[in-house]
Design a protein around this motif. Sequence first.
Motif, PDB file in Angstrom:
ATOM      1  N   SER A 227       0.621  -1.071  -0.392  1.00  0.00           N
ATOM      2  CA  SER A 227       0.162  -0.098   0.238  1.00  0.00           C
ATOM      3  C   SER A 227       1.083   1.472  -0.252  1.00  0.00           C
ATOM      4  CB  SER A 227      -1.634  -0.148   1.295  1.00  0.00           C
ATOM      5  OG  SER A 227      -0.354   0.796   2.141  1.00  0.00           O
ATOM      6  N   ALA A 228       2.002   1.037   0.534  1.00  0.00           N
ATOM      7  CA  ALA A 228       2.735   2.639   0.673  1.00  0.00           C
ATOM      8  C   ALA A 228       3.353   1.824  -1.148  1.00  0.00           C
ATOM      9  CB  ALA A 228       4.392   1.806   1.190  1.00  0.00           C
ATOM     10  N   VAL A 229       3.489   1.242  -1.854  1.00  0.00           N
ATOM     11  CA  VAL A 229       4.234   1.464  -2.775  1.00  0.00           C
ATOM     12  C   VAL A 229       3.419   2.270  -3.427  1.00  0.00           C
ATOM     13  CG1 VAL A 229       4.700   0.081  -4.938  1.00  0.00           C
ATOM     14  CG2 VAL A 229       5.909  -0.305  -2.727  1.00  0.00           C
ATOM     15  N   SER A 230       1.654   1.465  -3.581  1.00  0.00           N
ATOM     16  CA  SER A 230       1.150   2.330  -4.474  1.00  0.00           C
ATOM     17  C   SER A 230       0.569   3.810  -3.959  1.00  0.00           C
ATOM     18  CB  SER A 230      -0.277   1.213  -3.975  1.00  0.00           C
ATOM     19  OG  SER A 230      -1.636   1.916  -4.364  1.00  0.00           O
ATOM     20  N   ALA A 231       0.954   4.120  -2.318  1.00  0.00           N
ATOM     21  CA  ALA A 231       0.490   5.295  -2.050  1.00  0.00           C
ATOM     22  C   ALA A 231       1.432   6.442  -3.261  1.00  0.00           C
ATOM     23  CB  ALA A 231       0.738   5.787  -0.930  1.00  0.00           C
ATOM     24  N   VAL A 232       2.977   5.968  -3.033  1.00  0.00           N
ATOM     25  CA  VAL A 232       3.844   6.833  -3.865  1.00  0.00           C
ATOM     26  C   VAL A 232       3.525   6.500  -5.359  1.00  0.00           C
ATOM     27  CG1 VAL A 232       6.100   6.188  -4.300  1.00  0.00           C
ATOM     28  CG2 VAL A 232       5.434   5.358  -1.963  1.00  0.00           C
ATOM     29  N   LEU A 233       3.330   5.779  -6.066  1.00  0.00           N
ATOM     30  CA  LEU A 233       3.162   5.975  -7.720  1.00  0.00           C
ATOM     31  C   LEU A 233       2.285   5.925  -7.773  1.00  0.00           C
ATOM     32  CD1 LEU A 233       4.515   2.404  -7.711  1.00  0.00           C
ATOM     33  CD2 LEU A 233       5.628   3.983  -7.626  1.00  0.00           C
ATOM     34  N   ASN A 234       0.997   6.021  -7.194  1.00  0.00           N
ATOM     35  CA  ASN A 234      -0.146   6.797  -7.813  1.00  0.00           C
ATOM     36  C   ASN A 234      -0.306   8.132  -6.881  1.00  0.00           C
ATOM     37  OD1 ASN A 234      -1.421   7.093  -5.622  1.00  0.00           O
ATOM     38  ND2 ASN A 234      -2.795   5.509  -6.282  1.00  0.00           N
ATOM     39  N   GLY A 235       0.920   8.585  -6.931  1.00  0.00           N
ATOM     40  CA  GLY A 235       1.561  10.442  -6.497  1.00  0.00           C
ATOM     41  C   GLY A 235       0.659  10.896  -5.160  1.00  0.00           C
ATOM     42  N   ASN A 236       0.061  10.054  -4.603  1.00  0.00           N
ATOM     43  CA  ASN A 236      -1.161  10.740  -3.023  1.00  0.00           C
ATOM     44  C   ASN A 236      -0.037  10.213  -1.690  1.00  0.00           C
ATOM     45  OD1 ASN A 236      -1.803   8.111  -3.381  1.00  0.00           O
ATOM     46  ND2 ASN A 236      -4.090   8.808  -3.662  1.00  0.00           N
ATOM     47  N   TRP A 237       1.152  10.519  -1.918  1.00  0.00           N
ATOM     48  CA  TRP A 237       1.984   9.768  -0.828  1.00  0.00           C
ATOM     49  C   TRP A 237       1.909  10.907   0.198  1.00  0.00           C
ATOM     50  CZ3 TRP A 237       6.615  12.311  -0.189  1.00  0.00           C
ATOM     51  CH2 TRP A 237       6.911  12.799  -1.567  1.00  0.00           C
TER      52      TRP A 237
END
Lengths: 339, 339
Positions: free
Chosen positions: A24-34
């Motif tokens: 989920s961290a990866v997802s958040a980072v890669l779709n820009g809403n980290w």
Amino acid sequence: MNQPKQTKKTTIYDLAELAGTSASAVSAVLNGNWKKRRISSQLAEKITRLAEEQGYALNMQASLLRREKSKIIGMIVPKYDNRYFGSIVEAFENMARERGLFPIITCTRRDPELEIEAARTMLSYQVEWLVSTGATDPDRITDLCAASGVRSLNLDLPGSRAPSVISDNFAGARELTRRVLANCERKLGRVEPLLFVGGRGSDHNTSERVRGFRAAHADMGLAVDDNHILTCGYAPEKAEIALQALAQQEGNLTRGMFVNSTISFEGVMRWIKRSHHYDGRPPVMGCFDWDPFAAMLGDDIEMVRQDVPGMLNAVFGIIDHGSSKVERIEIPPLFLSQN
Amino acid sequence: MNQPKQTKKTTIYDLAELAGTSASAVSAVLNGNWKKRRISSQLAEKITRLAEEQGYALNMQASLLRREKSKIIGMIVPKYDNRYFGSIVEAFENMARERGLFPIITCTRRDPELEIEAARTMLSYQVEWLVSTGATDPDRITDLCAASGVRSLNLDLPGSRAPSVISDNFAGARELTRRVLANCERKLGRVEPLLFVGGRGSDHNTSERVRGFRAAHADMGLAVDDNHILTCGYAPEKAEIALQALAQQEGNLTRGMFVNSTISFEGVMRWIKRSHHYDGRPPVMGCFDWDPFAAMLGDDIEMVRQDVPGMLNAVFGIIDHGSSKVERIEIPPLFLSQN
DNA sequence: CAACCTTGCTCAATCGATGAAGCAACAATT
DNA sequence: AATTGTTGCTTCATCGATTGAGCAAGGTTG
């Protein structure tokens, strides 16, 4: 290259493992809403770098399945083989992309069954909007879409159950006819009723253009012979056959012509060349649609250019504002200088 | 209509509930392998009827996520505005559909950045193959694809890291040049070197065509002036400017021309009309590419037709057999009668 | 009548990405 | 010292379709 040439695609789980963190961290980072999810910029950087190194590509299917909006927009188009549809498709793609939408376009060759099947397929791909261009039965497509809660829109040919954006065929045809008649007068010294060639009598555009054609004649006090309305279909061969038949029947054809589309114009020009009917005294021509080479074929071939940017602005106006009022927007076509 | 006009889409779970059965039975029935899964034909019929009534549409995203193969095939194309690319796209769609593949096509306007971005997007959509047509940097696209384990293929312009299907530009240009020179002789009573107009000197096709152009001249013992190779780009305006400059410099232009694409041909014809340079003694022309109206512009305009069906047969031959040998397949272009 | 097969289903895991909810660690406030 | 807040993550359910495994009911065989 140090990219792994694997067969399996890299997923966020692979990246998570490599980064020693969670998917989920990866997802958040890669779709820009980290930032929203309070991931540290160090971790963000690390993940971004790993993604790059591994040649990670988002799996859109998985992403779209989860999300509520697909951002996919579909278009059905009859053919790619003329400037009009070509520029519609190109403009549609650009305008869709500008809005962050992903355009899917398919060509249905004026085949009603293919149209329906293509529409179904597009619905399967979760399109948010479907634009039917020049569809033979737009209302059926609208119904299909409505059953899935998808908005639809007609372009070029109108339907009765979805908003439609079309050219102002009546006014365009009237003006085109007026110009051709004026050219007749200038070149031949007199006006004389024209021949109408091409299109299907049953389609809205053709019937509106015939109406405009008649109106322009009426404006000048000219009577139109019903036998001179050759709505023989769009295909070049059909125009050729129709002209041949009329020439055989009447001997001499009219000195001026209104050709309903560049597709038909191709057949008309071919027949003129082959039959030698007009040798030495070329007909005065007008064509509803524009093609750069066709425009160069004679001295004063009048060509109406349908206002593709204008039409697509109207289309995306409706899409942007989500209006689903069943209205018909008519865009005036353009009369530009030919060169 | 009794179809529910709901906003929510019907899923197999909804249908399962309505039919009093399980989602997996519904899935089996709707994707056609219910015989394999031993579902009774009564239940199959019931489910089919319900699906119809509810206007059920498969969610492709969910389906594809689960399956191993996407059956999606991507194509990148520079423009839609000429017959050549138009027919490539149309044939590609048809042949893809015949094979049960879903074609996604996108136009990148010869913009290298857009090409890469489009390729990335297609990879996200899990394309199984990506065909790059006329790409400015096909190898970069091949690398991108390879990193995701996706096969790629070049059409029209060759690359060095994926199979390429192109026209036999050298032989085509040589034969076209030969014909134009022969027409020169027939019409002017003598042969005289031609002018080469259009294309980018850096691209493979153009340089091969220049080579063929030179070879045909050499065959007849004619010397080609290097200043008469105007590889000024494809855009019509560039051809116009280049011709104007040359005319200013040299006074009289050559009596024959080899134009490298219909796009450039548009500019050439426009310049000829505007400049009145050739008034009264039209140049003898050849064009590498075909357009029906352009072909009618003169008496003996030679136009090479690139063999689009032949090229796409080669493309799908590779796809069908999964061969990934990095080979270059050259398809001989066609010399058909113009009308 | 026990063993086995066939028919006609259901269950549950899975594909990859997303995001609400939760939790541990530490800092700041009262 | 107790409470509250903040930071920086992780866990887990979920989207809809697919499919291997399994199971109950009935039929057949020896």
